[in-house]
Design an enzyme around this catalytic site. Structure first.
Site, PDB file in Angstrom:
ATOM      1  N   TYR A 162      40.555  45.296 -18.780  1.00 43.37           N
ATOM      2  CA  TYR A 162      39.306  45.946 -19.168  1.00 43.37           C
ATOM      3  C   TYR A 162      39.601  46.864 -20.352  1.00 43.37           C
ATOM      4  O   TYR A 162      40.410  46.545 -21.216  1.00 43.37           O
ATOM      5  CB  TYR A 162      38.685  46.674 -17.961  1.00 43.37           C
ATOM      6  CG  TYR A 162      37.228  46.997 -18.146  1.00 43.37           C
ATOM      7  CD1 TYR A 162      36.322  46.007 -18.517  1.00 43.37           C
ATOM      8  CD2 TYR A 162      36.764  48.284 -17.971  1.00 43.37           C
ATOM      9  CE1 TYR A 162      34.984  46.287 -18.710  1.00 43.37           C
ATOM     10  CE2 TYR A 162      35.421  48.579 -18.154  1.00 43.37           C
ATOM     11  CZ  TYR A 162      34.540  47.578 -18.525  1.00 43.37           C
ATOM     12  OH  TYR A 162      33.219  47.870 -18.713  1.00 43.37           O
ATOM     13  N   LYS A 212      26.702  23.315  -4.048  1.00 40.16           N
ATOM     14  CA  LYS A 212      27.063  22.583  -5.264  1.00 40.16           C
ATOM     15  C   LYS A 212      28.219  23.292  -5.977  1.00 40.16           C
ATOM     16  O   LYS A 212      29.180  22.654  -6.440  1.00 40.16           O
ATOM     17  CB  LYS A 212      25.851  22.529  -6.185  1.00 40.16           C
ATOM     18  CG  LYS A 212      25.923  21.469  -7.248  1.00 40.16           C
ATOM     19  CD  LYS A 212      25.509  20.135  -6.672  1.00 40.16           C
ATOM     20  CE  LYS A 212      25.376  19.083  -7.738  1.00 40.16           C
ATOM     21  NZ  LYS A 212      24.810  17.844  -7.199  1.00 40.16           N
ATOM     22  N   GLU A 257      19.420  20.944 -11.371  1.00 39.77           N
ATOM     23  CA  GLU A 257      19.479  20.498  -9.976  1.00 39.77           C
ATOM     24  C   GLU A 257      18.139  20.719  -9.285  1.00 39.77           C
ATOM     25  O   GLU A 257      17.534  21.797  -9.390  1.00 39.77           O
ATOM     26  CB  GLU A 257      20.570  21.296  -9.239  1.00 39.77           C
ATOM     27  CG  GLU A 257      20.881  20.790  -7.855  1.00 39.77           C
ATOM     28  CD  GLU A 257      21.741  19.541  -7.878  1.00 39.77           C
ATOM     29  OE1 GLU A 257      21.749  18.823  -6.871  1.00 39.77           O
ATOM     30  OE2 GLU A 257      22.405  19.287  -8.902  1.00 39.77           O
ATOM     31  N   ASP A 258      17.665  19.690  -8.597  1.00 39.82           N
ATOM     32  CA  ASP A 258      16.502  19.809  -7.706  1.00 39.82           C
ATOM     33  C   ASP A 258      15.279  20.382  -8.417  1.00 39.82           C
ATOM     34  O   ASP A 258      14.599  21.283  -7.914  1.00 39.82           O
ATOM     35  CB  ASP A 258      16.864  20.652  -6.486  1.00 39.82           C
ATOM     36  CG  ASP A 258      17.864  19.963  -5.579  1.00 39.82           C
ATOM     37  OD1 ASP A 258      18.100  18.762  -5.766  1.00 39.82           O
ATOM     38  OD2 ASP A 258      18.425  20.623  -4.684  1.00 39.82           O
ATOM     39  N   ASP A 299      20.533  15.019 -10.269  1.00 37.72           N
ATOM     40  CA  ASP A 299      19.634  14.165  -9.500  1.00 37.72           C
ATOM     41  C   ASP A 299      19.334  12.872 -10.245  1.00 37.72           C
ATOM     42  O   ASP A 299      19.043  11.840  -9.632  1.00 37.72           O
ATOM     43  CB  ASP A 299      18.311  14.897  -9.217  1.00 37.72           C
ATOM     44  CG  ASP A 299      18.527  16.169  -8.413  1.00 37.72           C
ATOM     45  OD1 ASP A 299      19.384  16.152  -7.521  1.00 37.72           O
ATOM     46  OD2 ASP A 299      17.861  17.173  -8.691  1.00 37.72           O
ATOM     47  N   GLY A 349      10.663   8.214  -9.774  1.00 42.51           N
ATOM     48  CA  GLY A 349      10.858   9.613 -10.144  1.00 42.51           C
ATOM     49  C   GLY A 349      12.109   9.800 -10.974  1.00 42.51           C
ATOM     50  O   GLY A 349      12.564   8.888 -11.678  1.00 42.51           O
ATOM     51  N   ALA A 350      12.698  11.001 -10.858  1.00 41.40           N
ATOM     52  CA  ALA A 350      13.852  11.339 -11.688  1.00 41.40           C
ATOM     53  C   ALA A 350      15.026  10.402 -11.439  1.00 41.40           C
ATOM     54  O   ALA A 350      15.601   9.831 -12.378  1.00 41.40           O
ATOM     55  CB  ALA A 350      14.261  12.786 -11.429  1.00 41.40           C
ATOM     56  N   ALA A 351      15.401  10.228 -10.161  1.00 46.33           N
ATOM     57  CA  ALA A 351      16.553   9.383  -9.846  1.00 46.33           C
ATOM     58  C   ALA A 351      16.287   7.935 -10.221  1.00 46.33           C
ATOM     59  O   ALA A 351      17.134   7.270 -10.824  1.00 46.33           O
ATOM     60  CB  ALA A 351      16.899   9.506  -8.362  1.00 46.33           C
ATOM     61  N   ASN A 365      17.176  10.430   1.572  1.00 54.02           N
ATOM     62  CA  ASN A 365      17.863  11.341   2.485  1.00 54.02           C
ATOM     63  C   ASN A 365      16.883  12.362   3.036  1.00 54.02           C
ATOM     64  O   ASN A 365      16.010  12.836   2.304  1.00 54.02           O
ATOM     65  CB  ASN A 365      18.991  12.085   1.753  1.00 54.02           C
ATOM     66  CG  ASN A 365      20.367  11.588   2.165  1.00 54.02           C
ATOM     67  OD1 ASN A 365      20.556  11.180   3.305  1.00 54.02           O
ATOM     68  ND2 ASN A 365      21.307  11.626   1.250  1.00 54.02           N
TER      69      ASN A 365
END
Length: 457
Positions: free
Chosen positions: A113, A168, A210-211, A236, A270-272, A362
């Site tokens: 520091y 994650k 994510e999500d 995703d 969708g996204a996937a 899932n």
């Protein structure tokens, strides 16, 4: 849903009569009620009573209550308390910050520091390109969510998404030694999310979205890729696509079919689903039909919303229309990234000989894998209690390890294709069979080979 060793796990603390034979009776009662006993520990023993901890797995919360009742039904047994082992694991969170350097005395402090750190800061002001080398930036990833599409739970918000983002981050550390940080944003406005990520980006070497619900996630990713000088990866989408392509590569090896001649149906636009289709086309798949709630998406359908219309423009060359069963007629491959129970196992008989079925929704897949196995040559799912689990953990740690090591500014389709090939090739010819088309997430070669493939070496 049947109990599995890794499903809904509880520990019951029992007070029993001082008879060790009672323990066996409890285990028998739990098994008879459909539970799986994974551990029995005597916590205390006296002439008056035994204190016994019984750990067992149930299929869900209701089943756990049934197992509790089964234990208490044994004569001489009282259930003192029941602990949910998953909740116990989450108490206080799953990750922490630890110093990499010792801070034992004033000398250590003066270098880590002030005043020593000031010299480093001035050097970085003069040479910004050294930030990744002299700070955590070079090994750090922001895991960013707005909580709008968390697992299969839907729009539950940023606070409820935090345990998932922590998980994650823990996976990044475990599988690629990357320091990842959960960033849960209190906004679902595209402009605000983009601006928030742009403002925190200087402290990170990569962004893992994510999500975040579709179609908002597409625009967020596109805009961030254009504005940032670090790679932006939507797991995703792209993580799922990489692992699906790897698994499909090996599944087609099993049934001796060529991707370039395969007819594929993707359930879920969708996204996937969009990312899977994009990567499969880049890999050479010529005939993909996407089915969603509007039916089989076709470019001659003027009623489709914009995102689905765009997807239809580069898929479905035969202009198939109708329901999912119509799309499956004569298909070689079904890939589900949609919802539970959408595929009747009997429909698999309408597919081409030796069909491949990936039911990846899932926690409950489009079709029960056990039922699908009656008709399909190869079956995969997102579940850990069946063979061939399609798990994004196979991809994203190694992808980011390669990106960070290469100091990459972006991620390309070629990188995704190379990552998929690396995962597929971990399964050797002598290992390949219908129940083993994808390696374990714990296979020691996976992340190293994915990272190398992303770096192009």
């Amino acid at each position: 849903m049947a109990a599995t060793a890794s499903s809904y796990s509880i520990t019951m603390r029992l007070h029993t009569a001082p008879d060790h034979g009672v323990i066996g009776a409890v285990a028998t009662a739990i098994s008879a009620a459909g539970g799986i006993v994974t551990a029995i520990d005597v916590a205390d023993s006296s002439h008056v009573r035994l204190v016994v901890d019984v750990t067992c797995s149930a299929s869900d919360a209701e089943h756990a209550e049934q197992l509790e009742a089964a234990a208490e039904s044994v004569e001489g047994v009282a259930v003192h308390r029941v602990s949910d082992r998953t909740f116990l694991l989450h108490i206080g969170g799953k990750i922490e910050v630890a110093s990499k350097v010792p801070l034992r005395n004033r000398d250590d402090l003066s270098m880590a520091y002030t005043p020593g750190v000031g010299r480093v800061s001035m050097a970085l002001a003069e040479n910004p390109g050294d930030v990744s080398r002299l700070t955590v930036k070079g090994n750090s990833v922001a895991v960013v969510t707005d909580g709008s599409a968390v697992l299969g739970l839907g729009n539950i918000g940023p606070g409820a998404a935090l345990p998932v983002m922590e998980g994650k981050a823990a996976l990044f550390k475990r599988f690629a030694d990357i320091d990842a940080w959960p960033i849960c944003l209190a906004s679902q406005d595209t402009d605000e999310i983009v601006r928030a990520v742009e403002m925190i980006a200087p402290g990170f070497g990569g962004i893992n979205l994510e999500d975040i619900a579709a179609p908002r996630c597409f625009e967020i990713e596109r805009r961030l890729r254009a504005s940032l000088d670090i790679p932006v990866f939507h797991d995703d989408q792209h993580g799922t696509a990489i692992v699906v392509l790897a698994a499909l590569t090996n599944a087609l090896r099993v049934v001796k079919k060529d991707l370039a001649a395969a007819r594929i149906v993707v359930s879920g636009g969708g996204a996937a689903g969009t990312a899977i289709v994009t990567l499969l086309i880049a890999a050479g798949a010529p005939d993909i039909v996407v089915w969603d709630r509007e039916g089989c998406l076709s470019r001659d359908d003027d009623t489709l919303p914009p995102a689905k219309r765009q997807l239809a423009e580069f898929t479905n060359p035969r202009l198939v229309r109708g329901d999912l069963r119509a799309g499956l007629d004569g298909a070689d491959v079904f890939i589900g990234v949609s919802g539970p129970g959408l595929l009747d196992a009997e429909w698999i008989k309408d597919m081409a000989p030796d069909p491949v079925v990936f039911a990846l929704a899932n926690p409950d897949p489009e079709v029960d894998p056990a039922e699908a196995e009656k008709y399909a040559a190869v079956v995969a799912s997102g579940r850990s209690d069946y063979p061939n689990q399609i798990n994004n953990v196979l991809a994203f740690p190694g992808v980011f390890r390669g990106l960070l090591d290469a100091r990459a500014r972006e991620i390309t389709i070629d990188m995704l294709l190379r990552a998929a090939e690396a995962i597929a090739l971990v399964v050797k010819d002598e290992e390949l069979n219908p129940a083993f088309i994808i390696p374990s997430v714990f296979h020691p070669d996976v992340q190293r080979k994915v990272a190398a493939a992303v770096r192009g070496v």
